[in-house]
Design an enzyme around this catalytic site. Structure first.
Site, mmCIF file in Angstrom:
data_model
loop_
_atom_site.group_PDB
_atom_site.id
_atom_site.type_symbol
_atom_site.label_atom_id
_atom_site.label_comp_id
_atom_site.label_asym_id
_atom_site.label_seq_id
_atom_site.Cartn_x
_atom_site.Cartn_y
_atom_site.Cartn_z
ATOM 1 C CG ASP A 8 41.677 39.739 37.333
ATOM 2 O OD1 ASP A 8 41.671 40.602 38.237
ATOM 3 O OD2 ASP A 8 42.248 38.640 37.434
ATOM 4 C CG ASP A 10 47.727 40.391 39.674
ATOM 5 O OD1 ASP A 10 48.473 41.085 38.967
ATOM 6 O OD2 ASP A 10 47.490 40.652 40.871
#
Length: 184
Positions: A8, A10
């Protein structure tokens, strides 16, 4: 077909902002990211970013801006000895009901098809329940990091979900576990 480490963006690679990362000047790498990505670059794993970017669908940032952020992120990672084999993102809002928004597995399935990846031997490192569910929905091993939203999300995890994922302090610790042959 080779395995991948899906990341992922952020909260795993860069600081998570409640008001979204809307420009390169708002993008800030988390500590321990570059050494972790260097170790992954030296491994047989493909390294692939999979990220929900609903700020595009909400009209808060242009798609071209997000793509420029991703190009700059990749250049910085490469300059530090890491690599990204792909960046896949969902531009939709949660209410759009698309197949690519995590927790649905669409981003991982698209990456697997494009890069010829073996999802059953792959891992996803994320900081949210949606990341963990996307990994499970795609047949990957999930790892939750405590950075970004991880600590907050962990407090709300159901016991059956906790039993199916590994918890790491940050990306560095997650990569250590993966490269040590991590299995639950």
């Amino acid at each position: 077909m080779r395995p991948a480490v899906f990341l992922d963006r952020d909260g795993v690679i860069n600081e998570n902002r409640r008001d979204y990362v809307r420009s390169w000047t708002e993008f800030s790498f988390l500590p321990h990211v570059f050494p972790a990505l260097r170790r992954l670059a030296a491994s047989p794993f493909a390294v692939v970013v999979v990220s929900n970017q609903s700020a595009i669908g909400r009209g808060l940032v242009e798609q071209a801006t997000v793509e420029e952020i991703h190009r700059r992120m990749a250049r910085q990672i490469e300059a530090q000895g890491g690599r990204l084999d792909g960046v896949f993102y969902c531009p939709h809002r949660p209410e759009d009901g698309c197949d690519c928004r995590k927790p649905r597995p669409g981003l991982l399935l698209a990456a697997a098809a494009a890069l010829q990846l073996d999802l059953g031997r792959s891992f996803l490192v994320g900081d949210a329940e949606s990341d963990i569910l996307a990994a499970l929905n795609a047949g990957c091993q999930p790892l939750l990091v405590r950075t970004g939203l991880g600590e907050e999300q962990l407090a709300r995890f159901a016991p059956h979900l906790l039993a199916r994922c590994r918890i790491a302090a940050d990306l560095g610790q997650a990569v250590d576990w993966i490269l040590d042959g991590g299995m639950l």
